[in-house]
Scaffold this motif. Structure first.
Motif, PDB file in Angstrom:
ATOM      1  N   ASP A 132       0.879  -1.172   0.000  1.00 60.04           N
ATOM      2  CA  ASP A 132       0.000   0.000   0.000  1.00 60.04           C
ATOM      3  C   ASP A 132       0.909   1.212   0.000  1.00 60.04           C
ATOM      4  OD1 ASP A 132      -1.963   1.868   0.355  1.00 60.04           O
ATOM      5  OD2 ASP A 132      -2.116   1.530   2.533  1.00 60.04           O
ATOM      6  N   GLU A 133       1.070   1.826  -1.162  1.00 61.75           N
ATOM      7  CA  GLU A 133       2.080   2.875  -1.298  1.00 61.75           C
ATOM      8  C   GLU A 133       1.746   4.127  -0.502  1.00 61.75           C
ATOM      9  OE1 GLU A 133       3.355   2.677  -5.650  1.00 61.75           O
ATOM     10  OE2 GLU A 133       4.684   4.210  -4.804  1.00 61.75           O
ATOM     11  N   LEU A 134       2.773   4.709   0.074  1.00 66.59           N
ATOM     12  CA  LEU A 134       2.634   5.941   0.854  1.00 66.59           C
ATOM     13  C   LEU A 134       3.468   7.030   0.185  1.00 66.59           C
ATOM     14  CD1 LEU A 134       3.302   4.271   4.325  1.00 66.59           C
ATOM     15  CD2 LEU A 134       1.085   5.123   3.517  1.00 66.59           C
ATOM     16  N   PRO A 135       3.148   8.278   0.433  1.00 60.01           N
ATOM     17  CA  PRO A 135       3.998   9.331  -0.147  1.00 60.01           C
ATOM     18  C   PRO A 135       5.397   9.263   0.459  1.00 60.01           C
ATOM     19  CG  PRO A 135       2.342  10.277   1.327  1.00 60.01           C
ATOM     20  CD  PRO A 135       2.025   8.816   1.198  1.00 60.01           C
ATOM     21  N   PRO A 136       6.431   9.439  -0.343  1.00 57.22           N
ATOM     22  CA  PRO A 136       7.791   9.349   0.188  1.00 57.22           C
ATOM     23  C   PRO A 136       8.338  10.716   0.626  1.00 57.22           C
ATOM     24  CG  PRO A 136       7.870   9.440  -2.194  1.00 57.22           C
ATOM     25  CD  PRO A 136       6.425   9.597  -1.812  1.00 57.22           C
ATOM     26  N   VAL A 137       9.374  10.657   1.440  1.00 55.32           N
ATOM     27  CA  VAL A 137      10.113  11.872   1.805  1.00 55.32           C
ATOM     28  C   VAL A 137      11.426  11.857   1.018  1.00 55.32           C
ATOM     29  CG1 VAL A 137      11.287  13.097   3.676  1.00 55.32           C
ATOM     30  CG2 VAL A 137       9.108  11.939   4.109  1.00 55.32           C
ATOM     31  N   ILE A 138      11.616  12.823   0.147  1.00 59.49           N
ATOM     32  CA  ILE A 138      12.787  12.829  -0.730  1.00 59.49           C
ATOM     33  C   ILE A 138      13.727  13.982  -0.404  1.00 59.49           C
ATOM     34  CG2 ILE A 138      13.557  12.910  -3.159  1.00 59.49           C
ATOM     35  CD1 ILE A 138      11.950  10.415  -2.254  1.00 59.49           C
ATOM     36  N   ASP A 139      13.167  15.127  -0.083  1.00 64.84           N
ATOM     37  CA  ASP A 139      13.983  16.324   0.126  1.00 64.84           C
ATOM     38  C   ASP A 139      14.192  16.539   1.626  1.00 64.84           C
ATOM     39  OD1 ASP A 139      14.901  18.912   0.547  1.00 64.84           O
ATOM     40  OD2 ASP A 139      13.815  19.725  -1.184  1.00 64.84           O
ATOM     41  N   ALA A 142      13.377  20.120   3.060  1.00 63.82           N
ATOM     42  CA  ALA A 142      11.935  20.372   3.161  1.00 63.82           C
ATOM     43  C   ALA A 142      11.324  19.521   4.275  1.00 63.82           C
ATOM     44  CB  ALA A 142      11.270  20.065   1.826  1.00 63.82           C
ATOM     45  N   ALA A 143      11.781  18.272   4.383  1.00 61.52           N
ATOM     46  CA  ALA A 143      11.200  17.351   5.374  1.00 61.52           C
ATOM     47  C   ALA A 143      11.514  17.771   6.796  1.00 61.52           C
ATOM     48  CB  ALA A 143      11.716  15.939   5.131  1.00 61.52           C
ATOM     49  N   LYS A 144      12.584  18.522   6.935  1.00 58.17           N
ATOM     50  CA  LYS A 144      12.937  19.026   8.268  1.00 58.17           C
ATOM     51  C   LYS A 144      11.936  20.096   8.697  1.00 58.17           C
ATOM     52  CE  LYS A 144      16.842  21.701   8.987  1.00 58.17           C
ATOM     53  NZ  LYS A 144      18.303  21.868   9.191  1.00 58.17           N
ATOM     54  N   ARG A 145      11.575  20.953   7.749  1.00 54.71           N
ATOM     55  CA  ARG A 145      10.649  22.040   8.077  1.00 54.71           C
ATOM     56  C   ARG A 145       9.206  21.542   8.145  1.00 54.71           C
ATOM     57  NH1 ARG A 145      14.491  24.858   8.755  1.00 54.71           N
ATOM     58  NH2 ARG A 145      16.012  25.526   7.205  1.00 54.71           N
ATOM     59  N   ASP A 146       8.890  20.617   7.257  1.00 59.36           N
ATOM     60  CA  ASP A 146       7.510  20.152   7.193  1.00 59.36           C
ATOM     61  C   ASP A 146       7.449  18.641   7.412  1.00 59.36           C
ATOM     62  OD1 ASP A 146       4.934  19.498   6.700  1.00 59.36           O
ATOM     63  OD2 ASP A 146       4.986  19.948   4.547  1.00 59.36           O
ATOM     64  N   PRO A 147       7.181  18.216   8.643  1.00 59.85           N
ATOM     65  CA  PRO A 147       7.188  16.773   8.926  1.00 59.85           C
ATOM     66  C   PRO A 147       5.836  16.108   8.711  1.00 59.85           C
ATOM     67  CG  PRO A 147       7.090  18.021  10.982  1.00 59.85           C
ATOM     68  CD  PRO A 147       6.966  19.025   9.856  1.00 59.85           C
ATOM     69  N   ALA A 148       5.013  16.656   7.835  1.00 60.96           N
ATOM     70  CA  ALA A 148       3.692  16.050   7.628  1.00 60.96           C
ATOM     71  C   ALA A 148       3.826  14.599   7.175  1.00 60.96           C
ATOM     72  CB  ALA A 148       2.901  16.861   6.595  1.00 60.96           C
ATOM     73  N   VAL A 149       4.760  14.338   6.262  1.00 63.03           N
ATOM     74  CA  VAL A 149       5.028  12.956   5.842  1.00 63.03           C
ATOM     75  C   VAL A 149       6.292  12.491   6.539  1.00 63.03           C
ATOM     76  CG1 VAL A 149       5.443  11.452   3.883  1.00 63.03           C
ATOM     77  CG2 VAL A 149       3.996  13.472   3.606  1.00 63.03           C
ATOM     78  N   ARG A 150       6.239  11.259   7.098  1.00 67.48           N
ATOM     79  CA  ARG A 150       7.393  10.789   7.873  1.00 67.48           C
ATOM     80  C   ARG A 150       7.688   9.325   7.559  1.00 67.48           C
ATOM     81  NH1 ARG A 150       3.994  13.236  11.334  1.00 67.48           N
ATOM     82  NH2 ARG A 150       3.375  11.255  12.299  1.00 67.48           N
ATOM     83  N   PRO A 151       8.951   9.006   7.259  1.00 67.09           N
ATOM     84  CA  PRO A 151       9.316   7.590   7.090  1.00 67.09           C
ATOM     85  C   PRO A 151       9.055   6.789   8.361  1.00 67.09           C
ATOM     86  CG  PRO A 151      11.061   9.019   6.270  1.00 67.09           C
ATOM     87  CD  PRO A 151      10.080   9.902   6.978  1.00 67.09           C
ATOM     88  N   HIS A 152       9.260   7.426   9.507  1.00 68.41           N
ATOM     89  CA  HIS A 152       8.990   6.758  10.786  1.00 68.41           C
ATOM     90  C   HIS A 152       7.795   7.465  11.409  1.00 68.41           C
ATOM     91  CE1 HIS A 152      12.683   4.549  10.252  1.00 68.41           C
ATOM     92  NE2 HIS A 152      13.265   5.685   9.930  1.00 68.41           N
TER      93      HIS A 152
END
Ligand code: MCN
Ligand code: SMO
Length: 783
Positions: A132-139, A142-152
């Motif tokens: 079941d695919e989830l949106p990935p965190v690539i940048d 950006a992921a530091k500022r916006d943690p809406a999507v998280r690998p963990h």
């Protein structure tokens, strides 16, 4: 040395250009690599790897075949968990085969075994993976500022850890007349050793233990790791690292595949092997170098640095490794960013961010390639701001020789050296004035000439306090060596460090020769087998020769009085009248070969009185340098490039390196190490990149897309040595195995930016690909 009767350095001792003992084996194709090994009944292992960057695993449907395994089939194998004492560090468990979720393209999900790799891959094809695919965190930024999507997803942000350090910042920054700000970055890349990861595991029924052949930098640590995560006592695990075809940091920490293959051998008491292929390496091993900097330099009107402020983001990938953990990279960044410079104010924040990519690993130079890039581009930017030559501003800021030993703003203790002289020598060697003149005249073909410098210093032989400051689970303190005089009078040197191309079989023999005077043809260096060598945390951090030379020399020295005692008795001479000379025990009237001495002790002890039995003809000794703050080697790299304004292509016209690694054990090997490192650094600078698309798919999965420099791209690099012995280490040696890889991205970026200066543009990112250079040129030409 003299007073215990040892040899001075001769044509084979420390300092000599001795041809490498191991090369006959390598050049004749007699190297022993894991992928060449075959054990009776051996099964080959293939992995099913995640095809997507981020997904929940809904189900894995296995074929009827018996030899396919998922995580639930291997309850004995525990999740890999790297622990760190660093504040804010978040441990994250990586199951050897993915559990519940996949977090990067290439993550192992299942494994299959068959008589051949091809059949194992066929079995893999039969597995159905329901995701079941989830949106990935690539940048990462950006992921530091916006943690809406998280690998963990159980975290509330995406930070593996966040380190901060500050010293004298505010008051010094406030005094600055010149403030220069930059955004800089290095791309993600792979390490691409000639030999990929490889592991062959079996069970020794007689010793009742797991035997693992692994292409590893640290067999003793892998032994600990496998025992720990398989629930075995360490004595029931033997690790043998045979010849290693390049390692570069990739083979230091334990990999999930190693744990999986070891589990198979443990479970089935039979041999299993996995050899990583190139595609697996480029996809699942794209795991290093990616840093992003927001950096501000504060200087006086002449460009003298007053303070430095940086926010650094490391793209940590999805998992932290065992045992160094993801904390190593930010830890090194914080301590090393100020480089070889004497600035009074410093503030830094280094964050390591979780993304849906393979977990970050240290690569030759570790964080220092990144920090050198950031610092050296900053020096050049300041030089431009104050309108002075970059080398002048660099020189003014370098720690001067008369300030050594010098404790810098990050608390590092630079032991010795003349950094400014090294820069001057590099400027001479590159013929700076001639190139500046030629640059002013312009090239007939319209290409733009640029000259760039980069200086760094490199802590080697880090001691306990340094590793402790990185929160390490294993604090390396000592290095050990065992030296044995064999019954036929030859010398065996055994050490727990390993060699993956560094030539340690030669240089450790040179050290033993320096003390004992035995011809190095009669000195055998044995490395890599946990059952045969003393414990060691392995080879990494350019520490092997500094640490182990002391241990080898001390072990040899421990044997000298024993050899003299036996020899004196056999020659009926007083003990004080005999000495060791060119591998012989020499008395006032006669001399004996080591063979005669050793044979007497081993085979005819009846000829010796009991009091010459002083503990035998082997000794294991542990050694550590006088201080635990390390020995700093240093170098300046200088490059001249020609930039094609039509295509953005960068050609290196000249490249020089002036380096100082203290006492040279073998200048030829140091040159080979420097060249190899520099070739990798040039790869980082101009070519190598593992880009990802928005879905987290790697875009460079073959060597057709992952561009590496070949012989045609590597210029004739000229190396000049300085030799300032460290006051703190055995023989004054400083480590250097990584050094060559540290400065090329900085030197080449500074050279390219010097070339682009007339256009008023700068590049602050690697690789300096034609695409990126051309984009800058077009920016410069835009109205
Ligand atoms: N040497 C010397 N004189 C000195 C310093 C070093 O003659 N003053 C020699 C040593 O004796 C050794 C070689 O140069 O033969 C490198 O020594 P050292 O600086 O102690 O580095 P290590 O042996 O600890 O090697 C590790 C280092 C690291 S951390 C990486 S990454 C790296 C590197 O070495 N990986 C390599 N060089 C590599 N070279 C090859 N071919 N393959 C790798 O995987
Ligand atoms: S990256 Mo080297 O193994 O310290």
């Amino acid at each position: 040395c003299q007073e215990i009767g040892c040899q001075e350095t001769g044509p084979q001792g420390i300092g000599a250009r001795v041809p490498r003992k191991e090369d006959a084996r390598f050049l004749h194709g007699r190297g022993a690599y894991v992928s060449d090994m075959v054990l009776p009944g051996q099964r080959e292992v293939a992995f099913l790897r995640s095809p997507v960057a981020h997904a929940r695993i809904l189900g894995v449907r296995k074929p009827a075949a018996r030899f396919v395994f998922v995580r639930d089939d291997m309850p004995e194998a525990r999740p890999i968990l790297g622990q760190s004492g660093l504040p804010t560090y978040r441990p994250v468990a990586q199951h050897p085969l993915a559990h519940e979720k996949v977090r990067f393209v290439g993550e192992p999900v299942a494994m299959a075994c068959a008589a051949t790799r091809a059949e194992a891959e066929d079995l893999i094809e039969e597995i159905d993976l329901d995701l079941d695919e989830l949106p990935p965190v690539i940048d990462a930024v950006a992921a530091k500022r916006d943690p809406a999507v998280r690998p963990h997803e159980d975290w509330d942000d995406n930070l593996f850890l966040s380190l901060r350090y500050e010293s004298g910042f505010a008051e010094n920054a406030a005094a600055a007349a010149v403030v220069v700000e930059r955004e800089l970055s290095l791309s993600r890349q792979a390490m691409v050793p000639l030999e990929g990861k490889a592991v062959l595991a079996t069970w020794d029924a007689r010793a009742d233990r797991l035997v693992v052949y692994a292409s590893s930098q640290a067999p003793h640590l892998l032994r600990i790791g496998l025992a720990k995560f398989l629930g075995l006592d360490q004595r029931r695990v033997q690790v043998i690292a045979p010849d290693v075809g390049g390692a570069f940091g990739y083979k230091y920490n334990m990999h999930p595949e190693e744990l999986c293959v070891a589990w198979l051998a443990m479970r089935f008491r039979a041999p299993f092997r996995y050899v990583e292929d190139r595609r697996e390496h480029l996809v699942a091993g794209a795991n290093t170098r990616q840093h992003h900097y927001r950096i501000t330099g504060y200087a006086d009107p002449r460009g003298r640095l007053l303070a430095l402020d940086a926010e650094v983001t490391v793209d940590g990938g999805a998992y932290s490794n065992w045992h160094q953990t993801i904390g190593l990279e930010p830890g090194q960044i914080v301590g090393n960013l100020p480089g070889p410079y004497a600035l009074p104010g410093y503030r830094v924040r280094a964050d390591c961010v979780a993304t849906n990519k393979p977990g970050f690993l240290p690569y030759r130079g570790v964080a220092r390639t990144g920090v050198c890039f950031a610092m050296e581009l900053m020096i050049d930017a300041i030089a431009r701001a104050v309108d002075r030559e970059p080398w002048e501003v660099r020189r003014d800021n370098l720690v001067p020789a008369d300030a050594m030993p010098y404790r810098n703003v990050a608390g590092k203790l630079f032991d010795s050296g003349d950094y400014q002289k090294g820069l001057d020598m590099a400027r001479e060697a590159i013929r700076f004035d001639q190139w500046r003149a030629r640059q002013r005249d312009g090239e007939p073909d319209g290409r733009l000439i640029g000259i760039g410098f980069a200086s760094y210093c490199e802590q080697s032989a880090h001691g306990m306090s340094v590793f402790k400051s990185w929160g390490m689970e294993f604090i390396p303190g000592y290095e050990q060596a065992m030296v044995r005089v064999t019954p036929e009078g030859a010398i065996e040197v055994r050490a727990g460090v390993h060699s993956h191309g560094q030539g340690m079989e030669t240089t450790l023999a040179q050290v033993a020769h320096t003390v004992l005077g035995v011809d190095i043809a009669d000195i055998q260096v044995l490395l890599g087998d946990t059952a045969e060598t003393p414990f060691s945390t392995g080879t990494y951090a350019s520490r092997s020769i500094v640490m182990t030379s002391g241990a080898v020399a001390d072990a040899c020295r421990a044997l000298v009085p024993r050899l003299l005692g036996i020899g004196a008795h056999l020659m009926q001479a007083a003990t004080g009248t005999v000495r060791l000379e060119r591998g012989r025990v020499v008395g006032p009237q006669a001399s004996l070969s080591l063979r005669e001495v050793a044979e007497a002790w081993y085979c005819r002890p009846d000829r010796l009185p009991p009091d010459v039995d002083v503990g035998g003809l082997e000794a294991t000794v542990a050694h550590r340098p006088q201080v635990d703050t390390g020995a700093f080697s240093y170098a300046t790299h200088a490059a001249v490039v020609a930039v094609d304004p039509g295509f953005g292509h960068v050609e290196i016209l000249d490249y020089v390196i002036v380096e100082d690694c203290g006492t040279l054990v073998n200048p030829m090997i140091v040159e080979g190490q420097t060249l190899g490192g520099a070739a990798q650094g040039i790869g980082t600078a101009l070519y190598e990149e593992s880009p990802y698309d928005a879905a987290g798919q790697p875009l460079a999965a073959t060597l057709a897309d992952y561009v590496m420099p070949g012989p045609a791209e590597i210029p004739d690099i000229r190396i000049t040595h300085m030799e300032t012995p460290s006051p703190y280490t055995a023989f004054g040696i400083k480590g250097m195995g990584e050094g060559g890889a540290i400065a090329p991205p900085a030197a080449l970026a500074n050279a390219v930016n010097d070339a682009l200066r007339p256009l008023g543009v700068e590049i602050g990112a690697t690789p300096l690909s034609p695409e990126r250079v051309l984009a800058a040129i077009l920016r410069g030409r835009a109205p």
